[in-house]
Enzyme design. Structure first.
Site, short mmCIF file in Angstrom:
data_model
loop_
_atom_site.label_atom_id
_atom_site.label_comp_id
_atom_site.label_asym_id
_atom_site.label_seq_id
_atom_site.Cartn_x
_atom_site.Cartn_y
_atom_site.Cartn_z
N GLU A 182 68.70 26.19 27.98
CA GLU A 182 67.63 25.92 26.97
C GLU A 182 68.04 26.43 25.75
OE1 GLU A 182 63.65 24.08 28.79
OE2 GLU A 182 64.09 26.12 29.58
N ASP A 190 59.25 32.12 24.02
CA ASP A 190 60.18 30.98 24.42
C ASP A 190 60.31 29.99 23.13
OD1 ASP A 190 60.22 31.50 26.89
OD2 ASP A 190 58.93 30.26 27.77
N GLU A 232 64.86 33.51 31.18
CA GLU A 232 65.27 32.79 32.16
C GLU A 232 66.11 31.65 31.87
OE1 GLU A 232 62.01 31.24 35.48
OE2 GLU A 232 62.00 30.10 33.66
N HIS A 256 61.44 25.88 22.93
CA HIS A 256 60.65 24.84 22.45
C HIS A 256 60.86 23.97 21.28
CE1 HIS A 256 56.59 26.27 24.67
NE2 HIS A 256 57.65 26.83 25.11
#
Length: 722
Positions: free
Chosen positions: A539, A461, A535, A465
């Site tokens: 983002e 990820d 997912e 972040h």
């Protein structure tokens, strides 16, 4: 009259500012970079667009020796084993643990295990909550070398679109994405190998010169084996004493055989992807043999394929795929072009009915800014801290848009106090560090606990972040240029971790973004049987959008251009593969009827559930594809008809006991696209918001929506249908 004149003057002022901003962005995106340089990939020397980091002395955060990261495995050949190394690439399974989990190369699943390479043209298993492709080794090529039981495969080279695997005993496979042929190079007559199948072989029919063999299996599959010279192939497919090229392809339909025959003599060795101009991506393959290359395009490729290139669609060749039908395209290079998207600090169309809407936003904004006085974010998590500071940065931009300058100094100071310690390395409880093993940013807590920070320390990820941090840094650099100049090296290092355009400066090229699939992968150095996964598309979009804003803040046209191009492609991919329309043709009816969004998209699977929620929690499934709520979100959800389908699908889940207020907010936000007043009424009753959202942001979003009409507005929506 005076009131109307003031309102008119305000409208004209806003229009002039917007035109000025668009003109500035246009200059950024069309201006040639000042510097051009050469950057070497791990396998090929290539000319590439210079990374934004190249303009400044590279900055790396303090080094750490992670206790949880594995050493780079022996699967990498010695010449490419030095960092930086890929951590999220499409072939990552070949370099993790035993290296024997399959990867989806389109149209085949490919599995390497010591002395053999197995190829599967997968069938699909479908249920309402998932789709996955089943690996069965239809064809296996095995080395008979005495080393085969003790020596593993080697990754001898890799680039944007391919990798090369070498098996013990002298078998080399240049595995190129989208190739209908699996190519095997045999460079010594001493190489002993066999070709076998887990299925019963019904017949082997050879051409007069024994350079083409048609193999029929008992599962109704027909495979064609081509060779560069005469190949003696027995009925059990045993091969010996052969030097040259073997190419193996499934025959999807008897009518496709002439096409496979025509292009069988030209094979790709490698492939690179180049950002040749804004919103344009070019594929160039290195090839050998005679004639043109034949490769396969997925549905998004076909939508973006430009007439600029000499590539020709071959509709007579089609392979089924979990990503949609793969269609043949002949040509040695492709040009993909996506429509430009607006990269704005503020809403794209402006706030509607300002006389009534701005006072409501201002009231909420004052309350949200007052809440900042309670202190800095009470978390040390890279993810949740990033969300908190990005949320605060949104307040500053909303304040600019509604012309409430009085609150901006408070927001600016909050951002400065909360971001600076991370960039200076003195934040209590966590910090950014540099991992020299693989080449990338890790967190202090993540370097000792692989589960901390959602796996950030093992490269999970990263774009999520760091994207939140970049958004806040970009806004603060806009508000405070002096601060921005001081911390520009750190900002560019954060960009470089997931958006470097070369393998220089301590980071691998585009850590998360898949230049063939045209979207990102989130999973890091963890082996998964179904390959890479992602997912939250929203983002991922935020990461590249935030990099674009950083480019605007620093006047860096190249960074703004690359970031906006990646943003546009990530949006197109989300609309193609994650958004499930009622009348869409991407997935089977059984899955399509029960889902409006994919939960987790894997390279070899579609899952309705999330990492943190079951399929029934539809509000979470909607929300994770929306957050954070930004101006660019309007582009992602510009198809009003689909937005209505999505909200109607998710709304009943809000009746479930225990549904979080934050998740409700995202459902209401999308409802506001076409039912403003109803959405505002529901938003007004919320007792809380997502930790990356606020009442100010929700009101800003709803009040800046166009008067929605059913269907697409035709500007930014691209849908896949048969």
């Amino acid at each position: 009259m005076l009131k109307k004149l003031k309102s008119l003057a305000l409208s004209l002022y806003k229009m002039m500012k917007k035109l000025e901003s668009l003109a500035r962005l246009k200059r950024f995106l069309t201006r040639k970079g000042k510097g051009k340089g050469k950057s070497k990939s791990k396998s090929e020397s290539e000319t590439e667009t210079e990374t934004p980091m190249a303009k400044f002395r590279p900055f790396l955060f303090p080094e750490t020796q992670s206790a949880v990261l594995p050493d780079p495995p022996p699967f990498f050949s010695p010449q490419i084993r030095n960092p930086p190394l890929p951590t999220n690439t499409f072939w990552q399974n070949f370099a993790l643990k035993n290296g024997d989990q399959p990867e989806y190369m389109h149209p085949y699943l490919v599995k390497s295990s010591n002395s053999s390479l197995s190829i599967s043209y997968p069938s699909r298993f479908v249920q309402p909550n998932f789709i996955y492709q089943v690996f069965i080794p239809n064809i296996t090529i095995s080395s008979s070398s005495s080393l085969s039981l003790t020596v593993h495969h080697e990754i001898t080279s890799f680039d944007d679109l391919s990798l090369s695997l070498a098996l013990p005993g002298g078998l080399v496979f240049p595995l190129v994405r989208g190739s209908p042929y699996i190519t095997c190079l045999i460079r010594s007559s001493d190489t002993q190998f066999t070709i076998s199948s887990s299925n019963a072989i019904l017949s082997v029919t050879s051409s007069n010169h024994s350079t083409k063999h048609v193999v029929k299996l008992n599962n109704n599959q027909t495979w064609v084996i081509y060779s560069s010279s005469s190949l003696s192939l027995a009925n059990d497919l045993t091969v010996c004493n052969f030097t040259g090229i073997i190419r193996i392809a499934l025959l999807p339909d008897p009518s496709s055989e002439p096409i496979l025959d025509k292009f069988s003599s030209c094979y790709p060795l490698s492939g690179k992807a180049v950002f040749s101009k804004p919103f344009t991506l070019s594929y160039e393959w290195k090839k050998k043999g005679w004639g043109e290359l034949l490769l396969l395009a997925h549905p998004l490729h076909l939508q973006l394929l430009s007439n600029e290139c000499k590539a020709t669609v071959e509709p007579g060749l089609s392979y089924r795929s979990i990503d949609g039908d793969l269609i043949g395209v002949s040509g040695d290079s492709w040009v993909l072009r996506t429509d430009p998207i607006p990269i704005n600090w503020h809403s794209i169309g402006g706030i509607k009915n300002p006389e009534s809407s701005i006072p409501a936003i201002v009231s909420a904004l004052k309350q949200d800014v007052e809440g900042l006085k309670q202190g800095l974010p009470a978390t040390s998590s890279t993810y949740f801290y990033g969300k908190a500071i990005a949320r605060t940065a949104r307040l500053a931009l909303i304040a600019e848009e509604v012309e409430l300058p009085s609150v901006i100094p408070t927001i600016q100071q909050f951002l400065k106090d909360s971001i600076t310690p991370w960039l200076e390395g003195n934040f209590a409880g966590n910090s950014f560090l540099y991992d020299p093993k693989w080449g990338g940013i890790v967190s202090k807590v993540g370097s000792s606990d692989s589960g901390a920070d959602f796996g950030f320390g093992i490269y999970n990820d990263h774009h999520y972040h760091l994207g939140y941090f970049l958004y806040a840094i970009a806004v603060l650099a806009k508000l405070d240029p002096i601060w921005g100049r001081k911390f520009r090296p750190q900002a560019y290092s954060i960009v470089g971790d997931f958006m470097s355009l070369s393998h220089q400066f301590g980071y691998p090229k585009l850590r998360n973004f898949d230049l063939w699939k045209l979207h990102s992968w989130a999973g890091g150095l963890t082996e998964f049987a179904d390959g890479r996964n992602q997912e939250s598309t929203s983002e991922a979009i935020n990461a590249y959008y935030s990099a674009s804003l950083l480019g605007l803040a620093y006047g860096d046209g190249q960074l703004a251009s690359i970031g906006s191009t990646l943003t546009a492609m990530e949006i197109r991919a989300a609309q193609t593969w994650w958004h499930v329309r009622e009348r869409g043709g991407m997935y089977e009816k059984e899955f399509n009827e029960k889902n409006r969004v994919v939960g987790v998209l894997w390279s070899n699977k579609r899952d309705a559930g999330l990492w943190f929620a079951p399929p029934e929690w539809r509000e979470c499934r909607l929300g994770i594809q929306v957050l954070p709520l930004l101006p660019v979100t309007e582009v992602v959800f510009s198809d009003v008809g689909f937005v209505r389908e999505l909200v109607d699908w998710a709304m009943p889940a809000l009746e479930r006991q225990g549904v979080g207020e934050g998740w409700k907010g995202f459902v209401y936000a999308l409802e506001g696209v076409y039912e403003r007043e109803k959405a505002l009424e529901k938003i007004g009753k919320l007792t809380g918001h997502d930790d990356g959202n606020s009442l100010s942001n929700l009101l800003w979003w709803v009040y800046s929506r166009q008067d929605g009409e059913e269907g697409s507005d035709g500007r930014w929506c691209w849908c896949y249908t048969h």
